[in-house]
Design an enzyme around this catalytic site. Structure first.
Site, mmCIF file in Angstrom:
data_model
loop_
_atom_site.group_PDB
_atom_site.id
_atom_site.type_symbol
_atom_site.label_atom_id
_atom_site.label_comp_id
_atom_site.label_asym_id
_atom_site.label_seq_id
_atom_site.Cartn_x
_atom_site.Cartn_y
_atom_site.Cartn_z
ATOM 1 N N CYS A 63 0.872 -1.184 0.000
ATOM 2 C CA CYS A 63 0.000 0.000 0.000
ATOM 3 C C CYS A 63 0.910 1.235 0.000
ATOM 4 O O CYS A 63 2.011 1.206 -0.542
ATOM 5 C CB CYS A 63 -0.975 -0.037 1.177
ATOM 6 S SG CYS A 63 -0.200 0.109 2.799
HETATM 7 O O1 LIG Z 1 -1.598 3.018 2.843
HETATM 8 S S1 LIG Z 1 -1.406 3.379 4.260
HETATM 9 O O2 LIG Z 1 -2.555 2.941 5.048
HETATM 10 O O3 LIG Z 1 -0.172 2.839 4.775
HETATM 11 S S2 LIG Z 1 -1.306 5.336 4.374
#
Ligand SMILES: O=S(=O)([O-])[S-]
Length: 106
Positions: A63
């Site tokens: 992510c």
């Molecule tokens: O994608 S995140 O939740 O690490 S900001």
């Protein structure tokens, strides 16, 4: 089943071991740059991915910073994937450490 958090440096041998890399960031961010060979996983294609993927293949979830990948990794683990990893530091840290291991586009 559960998942494992790994650091950036731990990811390389797992990738070499034929892991799939799934990137759960928004599509524009993905297209701008992502880990080499990553696929974009969205709400639209996640079910298809789950249905068609080889569950024994290791999966690394990426992510932005390594937070939301944990939830996605946990979910994939509940869907039958045997070896699921959440990438600590996410793409921001990956791209800082391995800019040559990033690519743009789809
Ligand atoms: O994608 S995140 O939740 O690490 S900001």
């Amino acid at each position: 089943m559960t998942y494992t958090c790994i650091d950036i440096s731990d990811a390389l041998p797992i990738i070499e071991n034929n892991a799939a890399i799934v990137d759960i960031r928004d599509l524009v961010s993905f297209q701008t740059s992502h880990m080499a060979n990553a696929i974009s996983l969205t709400n639209d294609n996640v079910q298809n991915f789950i249905d068609s993927a080889e569950k024994s293949q290791p999966i690394i979830v990426c992510c932005y910073h390594g937070n939301s990948s944990k939830g996605a990794a946990e979910y994939l683990a509940t869907q039958g994937f045997k070896e699921v990893y959440s990438l600590n530091g996410g793409f921001s840290q990956w791209s800082a450490m391995f800019p040559e291991q990033c690519e743009t586009g789809q």
